[in-house]
Design an enzyme around this catalytic site. Structure first.
Site, PDB file in Angstrom:
ATOM      1  N   SER A 168       5.836   5.062   1.788  1.00 26.25           N
ATOM      2  CA  SER A 168       4.425   5.193   1.442  1.00 26.25           C
ATOM      3  C   SER A 168       4.228   6.361   0.466  1.00 26.25           C
ATOM      4  O   SER A 168       4.784   6.342  -0.633  1.00 26.25           O
ATOM      5  CB  SER A 168       3.585   5.351   2.704  1.00 26.25           C
ATOM      6  OG  SER A 168       2.209   5.211   2.425  1.00 26.25           O
ATOM      7  N   ASP A 275       0.705  -5.876   2.443  1.00 26.17           N
ATOM      8  CA  ASP A 275       0.352  -4.538   1.991  1.00 26.17           C
ATOM      9  C   ASP A 275      -0.646  -4.654   0.841  1.00 26.17           C
ATOM     10  O   ASP A 275      -0.359  -5.325  -0.157  1.00 26.17           O
ATOM     11  CB  ASP A 275       1.616  -3.805   1.531  1.00 26.17           C
ATOM     12  CG  ASP A 275       1.376  -2.339   1.220  1.00 26.17           C
ATOM     13  OD1 ASP A 275       0.218  -1.944   0.980  1.00 26.17           O
ATOM     14  OD2 ASP A 275       2.366  -1.584   1.211  1.00 26.17           O
ATOM     15  N   HIS A 304       1.990  -2.705   5.696  1.00 20.52           N
ATOM     16  CA  HIS A 304       2.411  -1.412   5.170  1.00 20.52           C
ATOM     17  C   HIS A 304       3.016  -0.551   6.284  1.00 20.52           C
ATOM     18  O   HIS A 304       2.425  -0.372   7.336  1.00 20.52           O
ATOM     19  CB  HIS A 304       1.193  -0.697   4.570  1.00 20.52           C
ATOM     20  CG  HIS A 304       1.505   0.576   3.874  1.00 20.52           C
ATOM     21  ND1 HIS A 304       2.029   0.617   2.601  1.00 20.52           N
ATOM     22  CD2 HIS A 304       1.381   1.864   4.270  1.00 20.52           C
ATOM     23  CE1 HIS A 304       2.206   1.874   2.237  1.00 20.52           C
ATOM     24  NE2 HIS A 304       1.816   2.644   3.226  1.00 20.52           N
TER      25      HIS A 304
END
Length: 335
Positions: A168, A275, A304
């Site tokens: 991320s 995502d 995600h």
């Protein structure tokens, strides 16, 4: 990548409630939720497959490194030196820590599955320390690795076979820190980067992509939440077209991409079909390939950060990384 103006997207999730934060008059935030943490275990018994310990990086910034070493590296006198993975955790540059249990467990599993030394970086968080503070801390960690006499690094890891990896926001860090390294590669010897591993990397922009519109209220990472994270982490006055956020709005890095090609680095980008940022991630893949950078992309089913949320789903990711390490170092993994 089709885009829509911001005002055409309806986000119904309150980002402050989602992130469990409140803002303070001095520009800092109060984090209302304490994520579980796990202490390092430098003296774990032989039943533990991984040892871990914390070492200070910059006491003035309260940064540190958490090292992970497979136990078998110590118990086997004939084991070759292990590849080195420098890992940057996620949390939108605002939340979490290298000691957060979700990150600790993930790094422990990586050390076991990949037979690698993992160095997880505790970097400064925004908004108290806005970007590029996190990138600066990452570079400081690489310089520490270049010069340290720490036994776990000098005796058990191969600093000439180093990979930058992040999840991320950490994936964003691995990308931009990789560009910094490419600009100053001669300053980091004997540390040598072999590749970048971008795991669900965190990118954005002022114009909405199709996947952001379609998944605007995705509960794992709603668009309103990512907007607020960027607002808190970018330099004051910057919008989401700043180069730290929007890879398509960056200044010309052609010479750095040429250098990445000269160094024969490979980039692995792992994405998830659920995502909201998948369109942006695929645009990064397209851009890198257009500049002759070697890229392997993989899109899995899920959301995600799913590999951290459920470690049982991390197998495909670890296989991608094993293949990368094998291609770049000739280390063979058992089938």
């Amino acid at each position: 990548m089709s885009q829509q103006p911001q005002d055409q997207v309806l986000c119904t999730i309150d980002p402050y409630q989602y992130l469990h934060i409140t803002t303070n008059p001095d520009g800092s935030i109060t984090r209302l939720f304490s994520f579980p943490t796990t202490a390092a275990s430098p003296n774990a018994d032989t039943s533990s497959p991984v040892l871990s310990k914390d070492l200070p990086l910059n006491p003035n910034n309260a940064t540190f490194l958490r090292l992970y070493l497979p136990h078998k590296a110590i118990t086997s006198s004939s084991s070759p030196k292990l590849p080195l993975i420098v890992y940057f955790h996620g949390g939108g540059f605002v939340l979490l820590s290298a000691s957060s249990s979700i990150n600790h467990d993930f790094c422990s599993e990586m050390a076991t599955q990949l037979s690698a030394v993992i160095v997880s970086v505790e970097y400064r968080l925004a908004p108290e320390a806005r970007l590029p503070a996190a990138y600066d801390d990452a570079m400081e960690a690489l310089h520490w690795l270049r010069t340290t006499e720490e036994k776990w690094i000098r005796e058990f890891s191969d600093v000439s076979s180093c990979f930058l990896m992040g999840t991320s926001a950490g994936g964003n860090m691995a990308y931009y820190v990789g560009l910094r390294v490419a600009a100053a590669v001669d300053e980091l010897g004997p540390l040598k980067i072999k590749g970048l591993i971008l795991h669900h990397p965190f990118f954005g922009g002022s114009q909405r992509t199709e996947s952001e519109v379609r998944l605007a209220n995705n509960p794992t990472l709603p668009l309103s939440g990512s907007d607020l994270l960027w607002e808190l982490s970018l330099p004051v006055g910057a919008d989401r077209n700043h180069e730290y956020c929007n890879q398509t709005a960056m200044r010309d890095f052609s010479s750095l991409f040429d250098e990445i090609g000269r160094l024969s680095w490979e980039v692995v980008l792992a994405a998830a079909d659920g995502d909201p940022m998948i369109d942006r991630q695929m645009e990064v893949v397209k851009m890198l390939r257009s500049r002759a950078v070697k890229v392997v992309d993989h899109v899995g089913e899920g959301v995600h950060g799913m590999d951290l949320l459920e470690l049982s789903k991390a197998g495909p990711l670890f296989n991608l990384i094993k293949c990368l390490i094998h291609r770049c170092t000739s280390i063979a993994y058992p089938s």
